[in-house]
Write an enzyme that holds these catalytic residues in place. Sequence first.
Site, short mmCIF file in Angstrom:
data_model
loop_
_atom_site.label_atom_id
_atom_site.label_comp_id
_atom_site.label_asym_id
_atom_site.label_seq_id
_atom_site.Cartn_x
_atom_site.Cartn_y
_atom_site.Cartn_z
N ASP A 12 0.80 -1.25 -0.24
CA ASP A 12 0.04 0.01 -0.08
C ASP A 12 0.71 1.45 0.03
O ASP A 12 0.52 2.15 0.86
CB ASP A 12 -0.94 -0.07 1.19
N ASP A 50 -4.40 -0.70 -1.91
CA ASP A 50 -5.71 -0.68 -1.30
C ASP A 50 -6.57 0.18 -2.26
O ASP A 50 -6.49 0.98 -2.93
CB ASP A 50 -5.64 0.39 0.04
N HIS A 52 -10.75 0.81 -2.68
CA HIS A 52 -12.11 0.84 -2.27
C HIS A 52 -13.06 1.54 -3.16
O HIS A 52 -12.77 2.67 -3.68
CB HIS A 52 -12.21 1.50 -0.91
N HIS A 56 -17.53 2.55 0.72
CA HIS A 56 -17.04 1.44 1.23
C HIS A 56 -17.37 1.49 2.75
O HIS A 56 -17.19 2.53 3.39
CB HIS A 56 -15.40 1.18 1.13
N LYS A 110 -7.06 -5.04 -3.03
CA LYS A 110 -7.83 -5.52 -1.90
C LYS A 110 -8.57 -4.41 -1.23
O LYS A 110 -8.51 -3.19 -1.69
CB LYS A 110 -6.88 -6.06 -0.79
N CYS A 155 -2.02 -2.78 7.40
CA CYS A 155 -1.79 -3.90 6.48
C CYS A 155 -0.59 -4.57 6.40
O CYS A 155 -0.62 -5.64 6.07
CB CYS A 155 -2.20 -2.84 5.35
C1 VGL Z 1 -4.70 0.66 5.64
C2 VGL Z 1 -6.36 1.42 7.15
C3 VGL Z 1 -7.23 1.38 6.13
C4 VGL Z 1 -3.25 0.24 5.51
C5 VGL Z 1 -5.62 0.47 4.48
O1 VGL Z 1 -2.64 0.18 4.29
O2 VGL Z 1 -2.66 -0.05 6.57
N1 VGL Z 1 -5.13 0.91 6.91
N2 VGL Z 1 -6.83 0.83 4.76
ZN ZN Z 2 -8.28 0.81 3.31
#
Ligand code: VGL
Ligand code: ZN
Length: 201
Positions: A12, A50, A52, A56, A110, A155
């Site tokens: 991410d 990430d 969404h 979401h 994801k 994540c």
């Molecule tokens: C993440 C919060 C929401 C991350 C992703 O990449 O750690 N944290 N979505």
């Molecule tokens: Zn997220």
Amino acid sequence: MSDTDHALLVIDVQNDFCPGGALAVPEGDQIVPGINALMQNIPCVILTQDWHPSDHASFASEHPGAAAYDMVDMPYGPQVLWPDHCIQGSAGAVFHPDLEIDPADLIIRKGFRRAIDSYSAFFENDQTTPTGLEGYLRTRGIKRLTLAGLATDFCVAFSALDAAGLGFDVTVQMDLCRAIDLNGSLDKATNAMRAAGVRLV
Ligand code: VGL
Ligand code: ZN
């Protein structure tokens, strides 16, 4: 190269998790040069993104009266509510402009199902819905994983814990990760990773 069973999983590294982004992780951008360098030494590079939909269920904006960082109970368990982030097709969902994406063999997205969040690159937050990454790694003969990226305590940690649980040999390159650190989440994640046999370097 001889270590064909080794993959780098870059979690991410997207604009919304970097300074100026919607869910900015402090110093999130500082890990990019080191990650680019690490890509040169590991034969299989995989990036996660990430990704969404704009409505979401992990977004505080979908929960009237709730604020970002509140906790709610989802059918699959407790869930942090986040500011809207990494919306499919938005500039915030794009990888950091300095992150090298050409070395990646696979980009896995994801969090694309409205009703369920997915911190881990392996399973969504119900701990059962697979992303398919395990199958990709196994069919390529990958046994060792090195993880870096954002955020350490969400994540990255969830991905590392799932990978260890699946039997991969897991190392988290902590200097190439940065944390959100929400109510002690970094300590908790670090302890859980150590307890699961994840190597933190
Ligand atoms: C993440 C919060 C929401 C991350 C992703 O990449 O750690 N944290 N979505
Ligand atoms: Zn997220």
